[in-house]
Write a protein that holds these residues in place. Structure first.
Motif, PDB file in Angstrom:
ATOM      1  N   MET A   1       0.850  -1.184   0.000  1.00  0.00           N
ATOM      2  CA  MET A   1       0.000   0.000   0.000  1.00  0.00           C
ATOM      3  C   MET A   1       0.892   1.243   0.000  1.00  0.00           C
ATOM      4  O   MET A   1       1.870   1.320   0.729  1.00  0.00           O
ATOM      5  CB  MET A   1      -0.889   0.009   1.246  1.00  0.00           C
ATOM      6  N   VAL A   3       1.186   5.397   0.592  1.00  0.00           N
ATOM      7  CA  VAL A   3       0.549   6.458   1.364  1.00  0.00           C
ATOM      8  C   VAL A   3       1.022   7.793   0.819  1.00  0.00           C
ATOM      9  O   VAL A   3       2.206   7.983   0.557  1.00  0.00           O
ATOM     10  CB  VAL A   3       0.910   6.350   2.867  1.00  0.00           C
ATOM     11  N   ASN A  33      -9.933   8.773   1.498  1.00  0.00           N
ATOM     12  CA  ASN A  33      -9.209   7.786   2.306  1.00  0.00           C
ATOM     13  C   ASN A  33      -8.187   8.378   3.271  1.00  0.00           C
ATOM     14  O   ASN A  33      -7.089   7.844   3.422  1.00  0.00           O
ATOM     15  CB  ASN A  33      -8.529   6.757   1.407  1.00  0.00           C
ATOM     16  N   THR A  35      -6.257   8.708   6.475  1.00  0.00           N
ATOM     17  CA  THR A  35      -6.058   7.698   7.510  1.00  0.00           C
ATOM     18  C   THR A  35      -5.416   8.244   8.777  1.00  0.00           C
ATOM     19  O   THR A  35      -5.403   7.574   9.802  1.00  0.00           O
ATOM     20  CB  THR A  35      -5.173   6.556   6.977  1.00  0.00           C
ATOM     21  N   ALA A  63      -4.450   6.908   1.875  1.00  0.00           N
ATOM     22  CA  ALA A  63      -4.115   5.780   1.024  1.00  0.00           C
ATOM     23  C   ALA A  63      -4.092   6.271  -0.411  1.00  0.00           C
ATOM     24  O   ALA A  63      -4.996   6.983  -0.853  1.00  0.00           O
ATOM     25  CB  ALA A  63      -5.136   4.664   1.217  1.00  0.00           C
ATOM     26  N   ASP A  65      -4.835   5.791  -3.807  1.00  0.00           N
ATOM     27  CA  ASP A  65      -5.612   4.992  -4.766  1.00  0.00           C
ATOM     28  C   ASP A  65      -5.709   5.722  -6.099  1.00  0.00           C
ATOM     29  O   ASP A  65      -6.762   5.846  -6.696  1.00  0.00           O
ATOM     30  CB  ASP A  65      -7.029   4.759  -4.229  1.00  0.00           C
TER      31      ASP A  65
END
Length: 67
Positions: A1, A3, A33, A35, A63, A65
């Motif tokens: 993932m 960031v 997203n 976080t 995140a 995406d």
């Protein structure tokens, strides 16, 4: 993932906590997203011996995406 980190400045005439909340709320309109948040600098203006214009420099993590 992956960031992504975005740096923001939040401002409030109420408190530093409110300044951070405003920065996160504004960021969430454009950035999906979220976080977490890192608060790395707090400043304020002073008038007549009282704190005014609370400011918070924050880093918002989200995140990645394709943002």
């Amino acid at each position: 993932m992956h960031v992504k980190i975005v740096e923001l400045l939040g401002e409030s005439d109420i408190s530093w906590k409110d300044a951070v909340q405003r920065a996160v709320k504004e960021a969430s309109r454009e950035i999906p997203n979220i976080t977490g948040v890192e608060i790395y600098n707090l400043t304020a203006g002073v008038e007549n011996g009282r704190l005014t214009e609370f400011k918070a420099n924050v880093k918002v993590a989200c995140a990645d995406d394709g943002f």
